[in-house]
Design an enzyme around this catalytic site. Structure first.
Site, PDB file in Angstrom:
ATOM      1  N   PRO A 140       0.989  -0.964  -0.312  1.00 33.25           N
ATOM      2  CA  PRO A 140       0.127   0.178  -0.124  1.00 33.25           C
ATOM      3  C   PRO A 140       1.114   1.223   0.132  1.00 33.25           C
ATOM      4  O   PRO A 140       0.455   2.440  -0.376  1.00 33.25           O
ATOM      5  CB  PRO A 140      -1.076   0.079   1.448  1.00 33.25           C
ATOM      6  CG  PRO A 140      -1.133  -0.908   1.764  1.00 33.25           C
ATOM      7  CD  PRO A 140       0.489  -2.032   1.438  1.00 33.25           C
ATOM      8  N   TYR A 141       1.923   1.012   0.330  1.00 33.83           N
ATOM      9  CA  TYR A 141       2.761   2.122   1.288  1.00 33.83           C
ATOM     10  C   TYR A 141       3.504   2.691  -0.922  1.00 33.83           C
ATOM     11  O   TYR A 141       3.248   3.764  -1.080  1.00 33.83           O
ATOM     12  CB  TYR A 141       3.974   2.300   2.072  1.00 33.83           C
ATOM     13  CG  TYR A 141       5.065   3.040   1.574  1.00 33.83           C
ATOM     14  CD1 TYR A 141       5.224   4.501   2.157  1.00 33.83           C
ATOM     15  CD2 TYR A 141       6.423   2.941   0.721  1.00 33.83           C
ATOM     16  CE1 TYR A 141       5.973   5.134   1.535  1.00 33.83           C
ATOM     17  CE2 TYR A 141       7.194   3.897   0.586  1.00 33.83           C
ATOM     18  CZ  TYR A 141       7.703   5.288   0.614  1.00 33.83           C
ATOM     19  OH  TYR A 141       8.294   5.400   0.563  1.00 33.83           O
ATOM     20  N   ALA A 142       3.773   1.690  -1.207  1.00 27.00           N
ATOM     21  CA  ALA A 142       4.436   2.173  -2.529  1.00 27.00           C
ATOM     22  C   ALA A 142       3.204   2.566  -3.890  1.00 27.00           C
ATOM     23  O   ALA A 142       3.424   3.021  -4.504  1.00 27.00           O
ATOM     24  CB  ALA A 142       4.946   0.661  -3.014  1.00 27.00           C
ATOM     25  N   THR A 144       1.098   4.285  -2.918  1.00 27.36           N
ATOM     26  CA  THR A 144       0.100   5.541  -2.362  1.00 27.36           C
ATOM     27  C   THR A 144       0.982   6.428  -2.860  1.00 27.36           C
ATOM     28  O   THR A 144       0.789   7.325  -3.794  1.00 27.36           O
ATOM     29  CB  THR A 144       0.760   6.084  -1.406  1.00 27.36           C
ATOM     30  OG1 THR A 144       1.831   5.649  -0.771  1.00 27.36           O
ATOM     31  CG2 THR A 144      -1.158   4.762  -0.266  1.00 27.36           C
TER      32      THR A 144
END
Length: 334
Positions: A140-142, A144
């Site tokens: 999810p971080y990547a 975003t």
């Protein structure tokens, strides 16, 4: 030149601010201090609050109408946390960035440098990526970061703002003058975990040993944070050359910031032990949620467009990180 640094009390942003000061560029800091540190804003123009707060952003520009550009480093960045809280990560990294961009447009700010991430790339067979390599974010971080890049490209295509995305590889080290460094006492990245293992006298856990790399451990492109800061200064001073304000020129582009060589986790352990007073041992464990084999970049576009190449080695980064670790608690209050 005057620049607004969103997230300027964090690890990257505060180091960029120091590099700007050293080069005669006036940084203005905007940070909500969720992960940033107030101590890193000492002696700098500082506004505490969120980038999505339109009234606050308006006040920053009212106080500093001569801001020439924005460096957007404000984000949550821990991969396992993003797996556990994707809603929070999309809200902080994507929704807030969209609001922030609207506030910049309203205040007539037409230049943004965006702190992106090399974690958005798919992993090629030889682990080498360029700016044109396929994207396949695995956390999810990547995602975003990838969503923000696409969003910014769409906005820049239709509105009066130009956006340069810098895709960072893995930062290590500290400001060589030891003004700032990694603010976390228990960081989650590999080098931070090595330092914690050394401090606690326990083996370092190599998370993932079945990747198709030369020794089975993950591979990363470790870049000294001061080299990253120098790249930001180059991007600021060369912004109009990279993205000319012309109808025929592109309104957004991306540049990778890396050393051009990969270092595996096992090799990082060896480099750590080559400079540390107390060496560490290691044990093999399974991968963390969201982790990938990794990649590194050629760095050709950064050399061509920014005349930038890294000056510091991985060993330099480890040495400065260890030095900062001895000073951190004295610099930071709590």
């Amino acid at each position: 030149m005057k620049v607004l640094i969103a997230g300027g009390a964090g690890y990257i942003g505060s180091t960029v601010a120091s590099a700007c000061l050293d080069e005669g560029i006036h940084p203005v800091i905007l940070d909500n201090l969720v992960t940033g540190r107030r101590e890193f804003t000492a002696g700098r123009d500082f506004y505490e609050g969120d980038i999505a707060d339109g009234a606050l952003v308006d006040r920053v520009f009212a106080d500093h109408p001569d801001i020439d550009a924005v460096v957007h480093c404000a984000a949550l960045i821990v991969v396992p946390d993003s797996v556990a809280d994707p809603v929070g990560y999309y809200r902080a990294n994507v929704a807030a960035s969209l609001e922030f961009t609207e506030h910049l447009l309203r205040n007539g700010c037409g230049r943004m440098i965006f702190s992106s991430s090399a974690s958005i790339y798919s992993t090629p067979e030889d682990f080498t990526v360029t700016e044109d390599s396929p994207l396949a974010p695995q956390s999810p971080y990547a995602r975003t970061k990838a969503v923000c890049e696409g969003m910014f490209a769409d906005i820049a295509a239709g509105r009066p703002i130009r956006i340069l995305s810098l895709r960072y590889f893995n930062p290590i080290g500290a400001d060589p003058k030891m003004r700032t460094g990694l603010q976390l006492r228990r960081p989650s990245h590999a080098l931070g975990m090595m330092m914690s293992a050394q401090e606690e006298g326990v083996p370092f856990r190599v998370t993932g040993t079945d990747y198709p790399t030369r020794d089975g451990s993950g591979i990363r492109d470790y870049v000294h944070v001061w080299d990253l800061a120098a790249a930001h200064v180059a991007a600021l001073t060369r912004f109009d050359a990279v993205l000319p304000d012309s109808p025929d020129a592109p309104s957004s582009t991306v540049i990778n910031l890396g050393t051009g060589t990969g270092t595996t986790v096992r090799e990082l352990v060896a480099a750590f032990n080559s400079v540390a007073d107390v060496p560490i041992t290691s044990v093999d464990t399974g991968p963390r949620p969201g982790d990938v084999a990794g990649a590194f970049t050629s760095g050709d576009r950064a050399r061509e467009l920014l005349d930038w190449r890294p000056r510091f080695t991985v060993a330099d980064g480890i040495r400065d990180s260890l030095h900062w670790g001895t000073l951190r608690d004295g610099v930071l209050n709590g």
